[in-house]
Design an enzyme around this catalytic site. Structure first.
Site, PDB file in Angstrom:
ATOM      1  N   ASP B  33       0.818  -1.221   0.000  1.00 55.47           N
ATOM      2  CA  ASP B  33       0.000   0.000   0.000  1.00 55.47           C
ATOM      3  C   ASP B  33       0.844   1.260   0.000  1.00 55.47           C
ATOM      4  O   ASP B  33       0.324   2.358   0.140  1.00 55.47           O
ATOM      5  CB  ASP B  33      -0.912   0.016   1.244  1.00 55.47           C
ATOM      6  N   HIS B  34       2.129   1.097  -0.107  1.00 53.71           N
ATOM      7  CA  HIS B  34       3.014   2.269  -0.039  1.00 53.71           C
ATOM      8  C   HIS B  34       3.943   2.234  -1.248  1.00 53.71           C
ATOM      9  O   HIS B  34       5.093   1.811  -1.146  1.00 53.71           O
ATOM     10  CB  HIS B  34       3.816   2.251   1.272  1.00 53.71           C
TER      11      HIS B  34
END
Lengths: 128, 171
Positions: B33-34
Site C-alpha cells: 500500500d506504499h
C-alpha cells in the site's frame, strides 16, 4: 585559550547540529528552550558535542542541575526558595539569574538559559 | 513478531563500526500500500534499520548491560527511494560512546546490478543508555535477544578491537 568569539562559533555550530536550527537563530541572547526549542534529550546531545568540540569533560548535572530544580528542600509550591536560589547560583555561576530571581518559578527556568550562558560555561571550563 | 529491519550483519567490529544488509522485498506487506502500483521503502523504516544496525553495535559494546534506546534522530537525509529488489547496506560508525549515551553516523547505500554502491541516505543517531528502572521496560528476554543476534550472524562475523572473534554470551 580561544577568544570569546571563537568559543561562540563552536557553540553555535554544536547547537545548529544538535537542534537542527539555522546559525542565524543561534544568537547570544537566544534562550535554549524557548527560542531554540531544546528538549531534555537535546541537552545530553549538546553535552556530547561540546565535550568533543572543546576537549572538555562535563559531569552530569553540571550544565543543567536538574537535581536542584527537583529537590523538595529547594522547591516549595513550584518556586525555588532562597536556599534553592543560592544553590543554583553556586552551581551555575555562568548563568545570569537576575531575571529569574524576580519570579523563581521552576517552570520559568527553561527560558533562563541562553546561548551566551553556554559560552560563559565553556569559557569557565577552559579557564579551569 | 519482532520489528526486524535488517537481515544480517556482514561486518561487526566491537565499539567501532558495522555493516548490515537489508534486502527490500515485495513480500513485505507494508510495501503493497506504499504505494499501490509504485512500491517504495519508507525512509522512516530505513532510519529504523539504521538504528538497529548502530543500536546493536552500541549495545554489544556495553555488553548488553544497558537499555540502548534511540533517543534522537539528529539528522537524516535521503537522495532517492529504495524499491523492491534493492539491496541496502547500512554502514554504522560510532562517533562517541559514553556510559550515558552514544552518537553514531550511519549511511545507507544501494548495491546496483553491477555491484556498485550508490549512496541512498545518511543519518546521525543519538542513543540514550538507560539503567533498569529509568522508565524504560525490559526490552528483551535474554534468550530472545540471543536468537536475534544469531539471526543477525553477529557471532559469525563479529570481531573485537584486537581482531579476535566475538564470543557468544552464555545466557
Amino acid at each position: 585559550m580561544p577568544s570569546r568569539d571563537e568559543i561562540f562559533e563552536k557553540v553555535q555550530a554544536a547547537l545548529v547540529d544538535a537542534l537542527g536550527v539555522d546559525d542565524d537563530e543561534v544568537t547570544p541572547e537566544a534562550t535554549m528552550v524557548g527560542d531554540l526549542g531544546a528538549e531534555s534529550i537535546d541537552f545530553l546531545d549538546i553535552v556530547f558535542r561540546l565535550e568533543k568540540a572543546f576537549g572538555i569533560k562535563i559531569p552530569r548535572g553540571e550544565l543543567f542541575p536538574e537535581d536542584v530544580l527537583s529537590s523538595t528542600d529547594y522547591v516549595v509550591n513550584g518556586k525555588l526558595n532562597e536556599a534553592g536560589l543560592a544553590a543554583l547560583k553556586e552551581r551555575m555561576p555562568f548563568v545570569d539569574l537576575t531575571k529569574f530571581e524576580e519570579n523563581p518559578s521552576v517552570q520559568n527556568f527553561p527560558n533562563t538559559l541562553t546561548v551566551e550562558d553556554m559560552v560563559r560555561y565553556v569559557q569557565s571550563k577552559l579557564a579551569g | 513478531m519482532r520489528w526486524f529491519w535488517i537481515d544480517r550483519f556482514n561486518e561487526f567490529v566491537r565499539g567501532k563500526h558495522a555493516t548490515a544488509v537489508k534486502n527490500v522485498s515485495l513480500a513485505e506487506e507494508h510495501l503493497h500500500d506504499h504505494f499501490p502500483g509504485a512500491a517504495l521503502m519508507p525512509n522512516s523504516l530505513i532510519v529504523e534499520g539504521m538504528a538497529q544496525t548502530a543500536g546493536l553495535l552500541v549495545a554489544e559494546a556495553l555488553e548488553f548491560g544497558r537499555r540502548v534506546v534511540l533517543a534522537k534522530v539528529a539528522k537524516a537525509e535521503f537522495q532517492y527511494d529504495a524499491v523492491p529488489g534493492d539491496t541496502l547496506l547500512f554502514r554504522a560508525t560510532i562517533l562517541d560512546l559514553k556510559p550515558t549515551g552514544s552518537l553514531a553516523s550511519v549511511t545507507s547505500v544501494v548495491v546496483d546490478s553491477a555491484g556498485q554502491e550508490q549512496p541512498q541516505g545518511e543519518a546521525e543517531l543519538f542513543f540514550a543508555h538507560l539503567e533498569p528502572g529509568e522508565g524504560v521496560p525490559k526490552l528483551f528476554e535474554p534468550d530472545e535477544l540471543l536468537k536475534w543476534l544469531d539471526h543477525m550472524h553477529i557471532y559469525d562475523v563479529g570481531r573485537d578491537e584486537a581482531g579476535n572473534p566475538l564470543s557468544r554470551p552464555d545466557w
